[in-house]
Design a protein around this motif. Structure first.
Motif, PDB file in Angstrom:
ATOM      1  N   HIS A 299       0.835  -1.200   0.000  1.00  0.00           N
ATOM      2  CA  HIS A 299       0.000   0.000   0.000  1.00  0.00           C
ATOM      3  C   HIS A 299       0.877   1.261   0.000  1.00  0.00           C
ATOM      4  N   PHE A 300       1.924   1.233   0.796  1.00  0.00           N
ATOM      5  CA  PHE A 300       2.809   2.395   0.907  1.00  0.00           C
ATOM      6  C   PHE A 300       3.538   2.656  -0.411  1.00  0.00           C
ATOM      7  N   VAL A 301       4.079   1.607  -1.032  1.00  0.00           N
ATOM      8  CA  VAL A 301       4.787   1.768  -2.306  1.00  0.00           C
ATOM      9  C   VAL A 301       3.838   2.274  -3.387  1.00  0.00           C
ATOM     10  N   LEU A 302       2.640   1.724  -3.415  1.00  0.00           N
ATOM     11  CA  LEU A 302       1.692   2.063  -4.467  1.00  0.00           C
ATOM     12  C   LEU A 302       1.190   3.497  -4.363  1.00  0.00           C
ATOM     13  N   HIS A 303       0.826   3.922  -3.152  1.00  0.00           N
ATOM     14  CA  HIS A 303       0.141   5.204  -3.004  1.00  0.00           C
ATOM     15  C   HIS A 303       1.044   6.342  -2.525  1.00  0.00           C
ATOM     16  N   SER A 304       2.137   6.041  -1.803  1.00  0.00           N
ATOM     17  CA  SER A 304       2.968   7.115  -1.259  1.00  0.00           C
ATOM     18  C   SER A 304       4.300   7.274  -1.972  1.00  0.00           C
ATOM     19  N   ILE A 305       4.730   6.286  -2.747  1.00  0.00           N
ATOM     20  CA  ILE A 305       5.989   6.397  -3.498  1.00  0.00           C
ATOM     21  C   ILE A 305       5.703   6.474  -4.993  1.00  0.00           C
ATOM     22  N   ALA A 306       5.061   5.428  -5.534  1.00  0.00           N
ATOM     23  CA  ALA A 306       4.717   5.476  -6.956  1.00  0.00           C
ATOM     24  C   ALA A 306       3.601   6.487  -7.209  1.00  0.00           C
TER      25      ALA A 306
ATOM     26  N   LEU B 282       6.899   0.660 -11.948  1.00  0.00           N
ATOM     27  CA  LEU B 282       8.337   0.592 -11.709  1.00  0.00           C
ATOM     28  C   LEU B 282       9.014   1.909 -12.074  1.00  0.00           C
ATOM     29  N   LYS B 283       8.600   2.503 -13.185  1.00  0.00           N
ATOM     30  CA  LYS B 283       9.178   3.791 -13.583  1.00  0.00           C
ATOM     31  C   LYS B 283       8.870   4.868 -12.552  1.00  0.00           C
ATOM     32  N   ALA B 284       7.628   4.911 -12.079  1.00  0.00           N
ATOM     33  CA  ALA B 284       7.240   5.929 -11.103  1.00  0.00           C
ATOM     34  C   ALA B 284       7.991   5.755  -9.789  1.00  0.00           C
ATOM     35  N   THR B 285       8.162   4.515  -9.342  1.00  0.00           N
ATOM     36  CA  THR B 285       8.882   4.262  -8.095  1.00  0.00           C
ATOM     37  C   THR B 285      10.349   4.634  -8.223  1.00  0.00           C
ATOM     38  N   LYS B 286      10.963   4.246  -9.329  1.00  0.00           N
ATOM     39  CA  LYS B 286      12.373   4.594  -9.539  1.00  0.00           C
ATOM     40  C   LYS B 286      12.554   6.105  -9.646  1.00  0.00           C
ATOM     41  N   ASN B 287      11.629   6.766 -10.325  1.00  0.00           N
ATOM     42  CA  ASN B 287      11.716   8.221 -10.465  1.00  0.00           C
ATOM     43  C   ASN B 287      11.625   8.911  -9.113  1.00  0.00           C
ATOM     44  N   PHE B 288      10.739   8.426  -8.247  1.00  0.00           N
ATOM     45  CA  PHE B 288      10.599   8.998  -6.912  1.00  0.00           C
ATOM     46  C   PHE B 288      11.905   8.863  -6.130  1.00  0.00           C
ATOM     47  N   LEU B 289      12.486   7.665  -6.131  1.00  0.00           N
ATOM     48  CA  LEU B 289      13.700   7.421  -5.360  1.00  0.00           C
ATOM     49  C   LEU B 289      14.901   8.173  -5.931  1.00  0.00           C
ATOM     50  N   GLN B 290      14.974   8.312  -7.240  1.00  0.00           N
ATOM     51  CA  GLN B 290      16.102   9.021  -7.838  1.00  0.00           C
ATOM     52  C   GLN B 290      16.026  10.525  -7.599  1.00  0.00           C
ATOM     53  N   CYS B 291      14.835  11.051  -7.348  1.00  0.00           N
ATOM     54  CA  CYS B 291      14.683  12.493  -7.127  1.00  0.00           C
ATOM     55  C   CYS B 291      14.900  12.900  -5.672  1.00  0.00           C
TER      56      CYS B 291
END
Length: 476
Positions: A157-164, A177-186
């Motif tokens: 739930h956290f990865v889906l709604h608060s990171i991605a 996967l792109k959205a999650t990686k983009n969040f972490l790289q920023c």
């Protein structure tokens, strides 16, 4: 630009952690109840991992600093090396840290959630090079892919709604996967969060590109609807457009936003809809001691198959609202009218103005001072063939979409640029002021190592006059 400071999602962490190998019973969720190696082995492993982490951070950080400091290194080929260095840097920071700390404590000190997240986040930065990991889930939703990674329901739930920050029903595995990686790289680029917001609102972004277009010799026409195209019979290319004022505008290429086209041109286009709400409130929905904040909250759908609602709250420091008030935007894909899609979320997070007047003592939620609901069309993702009679040198860009950032607009601009100017560098960095050579400066034009930038001029005074004289615009 203003750096936001918070993001939120409805979910929480569960599971405890503790030092593995400590005396007494191991806490719930601990993976290593007893040391696997001798203390000397753990010390050597900690030394090895620490050395790898420091070298990875130092070397890759040096590459990024050199790329940023020296403009001559900003070439397309070097951009690939920068991408690799950034990925290695994130792996060194997020991937090595968990294991390094555990080696110092003679055992795995993180709980089950930390173990799964360590492996998941480490592989995430390099997911493009391991397609076999997600090949079978390309046609599945991102939420279904997360369930196969042994993540707890709350962590999913956290990865889906608060990171991605994506929708559970419509987001594919690749997009997630792109959205999650983009969040972490920023993270950590311009502040404590991966978010940036322009002062005075999103309207400053097109204003910036208008000025940039004028500096490089382009013509930017504001609020000019296209009445018809003037097409060359031999080539089939558009050589001019006639706007709704009857004014003729000549150019080799035309880039126009979808809403400025005529109804006949867009008669076959099937548009999606976006539900929007704009509120002015008297308090922050996520209270904090800071008076300079941007809050982003993803509200998951209450019913299966519905879309999540994104809430963006801006304070007065962003210059978008008055002092002691907050500007709140709510956005989601439309299934009904904007009020029907969003009013339930507004009632859950805020107190309507009428109710606040009757019972001020029990007021715990922010009070809505003003509200506006509306639906707008989403022109992103529309095929070029959907438009009627569109010449080959006319490019249609989409208007605002439901995405969190401006990634679709940037990608679309890059695509148009490559079609118009193949082989040229897209959006190159601006030159240093001392490298600019003005037209006619013959003494400095022969200096080696300088970049000549010549401002565009009309070919003749007659052409310049034609652009300004309305009576000459209808002459073909």
């Amino acid at each position: 630009m203003y750096s936001g400071n918070r993001s939120g999602g409805q979910g929480f962490w569960e599971g405890g952690g503790g030092a593995a190998g400590a005396e007494g019973p191991a806490p719930a969720g601990t993976l290593s109840p007893a040391p696997l190696f001798s203390p000397g082995t753990y010390e050597r492993l900690a030394l090895l991992l620490g050395s790898i982490g420091l070298l990875g951070v130092g070397n890759n950080l040096l590459v990024l600093v050199l790329y940023y400091k020296f403009p001559r290194l900003r070439a397309p080929t070097h951009l690939l090396l920068v991408n690799i260095s950034l990925s290695d840097l994130l792996v060194s920071v997020f991937g090595v840290t968990f294991t390094f700390v555990s080696c110092l404590r003679n055992g795995w000190v993180w709980d089950t959630v930390g173990c799964v997240w360590d492996g998941f986040s480490s592989s995430l930065f390099d997911y493009e090079h391991h397609p076999d990991e997600y090949e079978a889930f390309k046609q599945c939703s991102f939420s279904e892919y997360l369930k196969t990674k042994k993540l707890t329901p709350n962590l999913q739930h956290f990865v889906l709604h608060s990171i991605a920050m994506t929708s559970e029903s419509s987001c594919t595995t690749i997009d997630g996967l792109k959205a999650t990686k983009n969040f972490l790289q920023c993270l950590g680029r311009f502040g404590n969060t991966p978010f940036l917001f322009p002062l005075y609102g999103q309207g400053e972004i097109p204003q910036c590109f208008c000025r940039m277009c004028a500096v490089f010799g382009g013509i930017y026409c504001l609020r000019h609807k296209v009445q018809c195209f003037v097409v060359d019979k031999e080539s089939g290319r558009c050589k001019a457009i006639i706007d709704h004022f009857g004014q003729r505008i000549n150019a080799k290429y035309f880039i126009v936003e979808d809403s400025y086209l005529s109804e006949d041109t867009c008669s076959n286009v099937q548009y999606k809809q976006i539900s929007r709400a704009v509120l002015i409130t008297d308090q922050s929905v996520l209270k904090t001691d800071s008076d300079q904040q941007i809050s982003i909250l993803i509200v998951p759908p209450a019913e299966p198959g519905a879309c999540a609602v994104r809430v963006t709250e801006l304070c007065s420091s962003t210059m978008t609202c008055m002092k002691d008030t907050y500007l709140v935007h709510l956005t989601c894909s439309s299934s009904k009218t904007a009020r029907e899609d969003l009013e339930s979320v507004v009632k859950k997070l805020f107190t309507p103005y009428a109710e606040a007047e009757t019972d001020k003592e029990e007021l715990t939620k922010p009070r809505v001072l003003w509200a506006l609901y509306f639906n707008m069309r989403d022109s992103s993702g529309i095929s070029r063939s959907s438009y009627n009679g569109l010449p080959s040198n006319v490019y249609v860009c989409s208007g605002p979409d439901g995405g969190l950032g401006n990634e679709h607009a940037v990608k679309q601009a890059e695509t148009f640029f490559w079609e118009i100017f193949p082989g040229e560098e897209f959006c190159p960095p601006p030159p240093n002021p001392e490298d600019i050579i003005f037209d006619g400066d013959d003494k400095q034009s022969d200096t080696p190592g300088t970049n000549n930038i010549i401002m565009a001029k009309p070919e003749s005074s007659k052409e310049s006059k034609n652009l300004e004289s309305p009576e000459n615009h209808l002459q073909n």
